[in-house]
Design a protein around this motif. Structure first.
Motif, PDB file in Angstrom:
ATOM      1  N   ILE A  38      20.143  41.879  17.868  1.00 38.73           N
ATOM      2  CA  ILE A  38      19.967  43.330  17.792  1.00 38.73           C
ATOM      3  C   ILE A  38      19.136  43.757  18.987  1.00 38.73           C
ATOM      4  O   ILE A  38      17.990  43.331  19.160  1.00 38.73           O
ATOM      5  CB  ILE A  38      19.285  43.734  16.481  1.00 38.73           C
ATOM      6  CG1 ILE A  38      20.178  43.355  15.292  1.00 38.73           C
ATOM      7  CG2 ILE A  38      18.991  45.239  16.480  1.00 38.73           C
ATOM      8  CD1 ILE A  38      19.544  43.599  13.951  1.00 38.73           C
ATOM      9  N   HIS A  39      19.727  44.564  19.827  1.00 35.78           N
ATOM     10  CA  HIS A  39      19.063  45.049  21.035  1.00 35.78           C
ATOM     11  C   HIS A  39      18.399  46.384  20.702  1.00 35.78           C
ATOM     12  O   HIS A  39      19.067  47.406  20.520  1.00 35.78           O
ATOM     13  CB  HIS A  39      20.073  45.214  22.173  1.00 35.78           C
ATOM     14  CG  HIS A  39      20.688  43.920  22.611  1.00 35.78           C
ATOM     15  ND1 HIS A  39      20.301  43.249  23.755  1.00 35.78           N
ATOM     16  CD2 HIS A  39      21.656  43.147  22.034  1.00 35.78           C
ATOM     17  CE1 HIS A  39      21.009  42.135  23.871  1.00 35.78           C
ATOM     18  NE2 HIS A  39      21.840  42.049  22.844  1.00 35.78           N
ATOM     19  N   GLY A  40      17.086  46.353  20.593  1.00 35.53           N
ATOM     20  CA  GLY A  40      16.350  47.566  20.292  1.00 35.53           C
ATOM     21  C   GLY A  40      15.947  48.304  21.550  1.00 35.53           C
ATOM     22  O   GLY A  40      15.861  47.720  22.639  1.00 35.53           O
ATOM     23  N   HIS A  41      15.727  49.581  21.404  1.00 34.69           N
ATOM     24  CA  HIS A  41      15.116  50.362  22.488  1.00 34.69           C
ATOM     25  C   HIS A  41      14.243  51.420  21.838  1.00 34.69           C
ATOM     26  O   HIS A  41      14.195  51.541  20.615  1.00 34.69           O
ATOM     27  CB  HIS A  41      16.176  50.989  23.405  1.00 34.69           C
ATOM     28  CG  HIS A  41      17.115  51.950  22.719  1.00 34.69           C
ATOM     29  ND1 HIS A  41      18.280  51.550  22.115  1.00 34.69           N
ATOM     30  CD2 HIS A  41      17.039  53.292  22.538  1.00 34.69           C
ATOM     31  CE1 HIS A  41      18.897  52.599  21.598  1.00 34.69           C
ATOM     32  NE2 HIS A  41      18.164  53.670  21.829  1.00 34.69           N
ATOM     33  N   ASP A  42      13.503  52.146  22.636  1.00 33.29           N
ATOM     34  CA  ASP A  42      12.698  53.229  22.070  1.00 33.29           C
ATOM     35  C   ASP A  42      12.947  54.502  22.849  1.00 33.29           C
ATOM     36  O   ASP A  42      13.701  54.516  23.825  1.00 33.29           O
ATOM     37  CB  ASP A  42      11.211  52.848  22.011  1.00 33.29           C
ATOM     38  CG  ASP A  42      10.580  52.640  23.374  1.00 33.29           C
ATOM     39  OD1 ASP A  42      10.722  53.529  24.235  1.00 33.29           O
ATOM     40  OD2 ASP A  42       9.936  51.595  23.581  1.00 33.29           O
ATOM     41  N   THR A  43      12.317  55.574  22.394  1.00 36.80           N
ATOM     42  CA  THR A  43      12.579  56.903  22.960  1.00 36.80           C
ATOM     43  C   THR A  43      11.326  57.516  23.567  1.00 36.80           C
ATOM     44  O   THR A  43      11.251  58.728  23.746  1.00 36.80           O
ATOM     45  CB  THR A  43      13.145  57.836  21.869  1.00 36.80           C
ATOM     46  OG1 THR A  43      12.180  57.963  20.808  1.00 36.80           O
ATOM     47  CG2 THR A  43      14.431  57.283  21.285  1.00 36.80           C
ATOM     48  N   ARG A  44      10.353  56.672  23.887  1.00 41.20           N
ATOM     49  CA  ARG A  44       9.058  57.210  24.331  1.00 41.20           C
ATOM     50  C   ARG A  44       9.151  58.018  25.613  1.00 41.20           C
ATOM     51  O   ARG A  44       8.308  58.891  25.853  1.00 41.20           O
ATOM     52  CB  ARG A  44       8.051  56.070  24.497  1.00 41.20           C
ATOM     53  CG  ARG A  44       8.260  55.196  25.694  1.00 41.20           C
ATOM     54  CD  ARG A  44       7.269  54.062  25.784  1.00 41.20           C
ATOM     55  NE  ARG A  44       7.674  52.904  25.005  1.00 41.20           N
ATOM     56  CZ  ARG A  44       6.964  51.791  24.920  1.00 41.20           C
ATOM     57  NH1 ARG A  44       5.811  51.687  25.549  1.00 41.20           N
ATOM     58  NH2 ARG A  44       7.408  50.766  24.211  1.00 41.20           N
ATOM     59  N   GLU A  45      10.158  57.754  26.449  1.00 31.45           N
ATOM     60  CA  GLU A  45      10.251  58.458  27.725  1.00 31.45           C
ATOM     61  C   GLU A  45      10.578  59.932  27.551  1.00 31.45           C
ATOM     62  O   GLU A  45      10.250  60.749  28.416  1.00 31.45           O
ATOM     63  CB  GLU A  45      11.293  57.787  28.623  1.00 31.45           C
ATOM     64  CG  GLU A  45      10.868  56.424  29.142  1.00 31.45           C
ATOM     65  CD  GLU A  45      11.817  55.880  30.176  1.00 31.45           C
ATOM     66  OE1 GLU A  45      12.800  56.589  30.513  1.00 31.45           O
ATOM     67  OE2 GLU A  45      11.596  54.750  30.654  1.00 31.45           O
ATOM     68  N   TRP A  46      11.235  60.293  26.445  1.00 32.89           N
ATOM     69  CA  TRP A  46      11.603  61.705  26.267  1.00 32.89           C
ATOM     70  C   TRP A  46      11.110  62.294  24.950  1.00 32.89           C
ATOM     71  O   TRP A  46      11.139  63.520  24.774  1.00 32.89           O
ATOM     72  CB  TRP A  46      13.117  61.886  26.367  1.00 32.89           C
ATOM     73  CG  TRP A  46      13.915  61.165  25.319  1.00 32.89           C
ATOM     74  CD1 TRP A  46      14.442  59.916  25.416  1.00 32.89           C
ATOM     75  CD2 TRP A  46      14.276  61.645  24.013  1.00 32.89           C
ATOM     76  NE1 TRP A  46      15.108  59.578  24.251  1.00 32.89           N
ATOM     77  CE2 TRP A  46      15.027  60.626  23.376  1.00 32.89           C
ATOM     78  CE3 TRP A  46      14.045  62.845  23.325  1.00 32.89           C
ATOM     79  CZ2 TRP A  46      15.532  60.764  22.095  1.00 32.89           C
ATOM     80  CZ3 TRP A  46      14.547  62.978  22.042  1.00 32.89           C
ATOM     81  CH2 TRP A  46      15.294  61.949  21.432  1.00 32.89           C
TER      82      TRP A  46
END
Length: 357
Positions: A38-46
């Motif tokens: 499972i490739h996670g990412h986050d949304t902190r940049e926006w």
């Protein structure tokens, strides 16, 4: 049934895990019939609400727990580890599936797709002792639940959320998030929040849609026409009073690093599914927790003057309400109560759209 077919069914259930603003910050990679990455990412940049990616990390935990529950329905044990060397902004979770004929289906399995967010007022029927004990058991021994139940406590939370909403609605960084995550005019949305699920009446919804076309309009309405009042009443004040209880998950150890927030997401999802099994609806109320994370870390929320001091004052008020100290960790905040299922809801991207590392 072929093993690959079972794996697809498990992932098709797992994708119903909750995530902030329905962002679904994950992609599935099938490595073998018994192994998934499972490739996670986050949304902190926006997204200002994704402080250091922690809200997304909690969503990853909810996904992993949902996958584990789904696998149990097929007699499979799902174990996961965080792949070493991955950055927090792009963690990879390696999941292995192992046949276990003695493994019973998790009792929360039937509620994966039934779990929803109810943003409208609920009944004020108090939670029973059994319901509260069930919610506490769901989160496990590493967490303590604090309940805000009677009218005076719900009124105190309502005042806190009223102040919190003013910060949220006057912060330009938050405005950009609100503008992009609402699907206007929709009853269902595969990748955002549909307008009809927000909890506002149609007239307020139309006004919000027009105002939110530009920050200049938002500022004008806020400054001269009390633009925050109607949404704060409908989306914060009345729902805060209209519930059985507000519930705060308090971790027993400091929340530090990726895995701690993933584990918190596991506990959050088990509590949410347990509430659904008990016939309760739930709405997350995470922005006071997130603003407190900012305030206690010293990290700025906004370039707009006044936002950071207001968040620090709010954090103090939240701590006072909870009888907590500055170093006590707050994990997940929500309200629960008896309510009809909402007519509108966020749905999910198709499994096909979520496949691919």
């Amino acid at each position: 049934m072929a093993q690959r077919d079972i794996l697809v069914k498990i992932l098709d259930l797992a994708r119903w895990a909750p995530s902030g603003d329905n962002t679904q910050p994950w992609r599935f990679e099938i490595l073998a019939d018994d192994r998934i990455a499972i490739h996670g990412h986050d949304t902190r940049e926006w997204c200002v609400y994704d402080f250091r990616g922690h809200a997304s990390h909690m969503a990853h935990g909810a996904l992993l727990e949902t996958l584990r529950i789904a696998a149990s329905g097929f007699g499979l044990r799902a174990d996961w580890v965080i792949r070493p060397g991955c950055p927090d902004g792009a963690p990879i979770y390696d999941v292995g599936l192992l046949a276990d004929p003695a493994l019973p289906a998790d009792p929360l399995l039937p509620f994966i797709e039934k779990r929803v967010v109810q943003r409208r007022p609920m009944k004020t029927t108090p939670l029973t002792v059994g319901q509260k004990e069930g919610l506490q058991a769901a989160v496990g021994p590493g967490y303590r639940l604090q309940f805000f139940e009677d009218f005076s406590q719900r009124w105190a939370v309502a005042r806190l959320l009223w102040r919190n909403a003013h910060i949220r609605l006057t912060c330009p960084e938050a405005y950009r998030v609100h503008r992009d995550v609402i699907e206007w005019g929709a009853r269902f949305s595969t990748d955002r929040i549909p307008e009809q699920a927000l909890g506002s009446d149609p007239l307020t919804g139309k006004l919000m849609r027009w105002v939110m076309q530009s920050w200049d309009r938002v500022e004008f309405f806020n400054r001269y026409l009390m633009g925050t009042v109607a949404p704060r009443v409908q989306l914060d004040l009345l729902p805060a009073l209209g519930c059985g209880a507000h519930v705060l998950i308090c971790p027993q150890s400091p929340l530090s690093g990726l895995e701690a927030h993933v584990r918190l997401g596991v506990a959050m999802q088990r509590m949410w599914l347990t509430a659904t099994a008990q016939g309760l609806c739930l709405q997350p109320e995470m922005t006071p927790v997130i603003f407190r994370w900012y305030a206690r870390s010293g990290q700025s929320i906004s370039a707009q003057g006044g936002i950071d001091p207001a968040a620090a004052t709010l954090a103090d008020a939240f701590q006072s309400l909870a009888g907590a100290g500055a170093s006590d960790p707050f994990g997940f905040f929500c309200r629960v109560g008896i309510s009809p299922e909402p007519r509108a809801r966020s749905v999910r991207k198709s499994l096909q759209d979520l496949l691919g590392g």
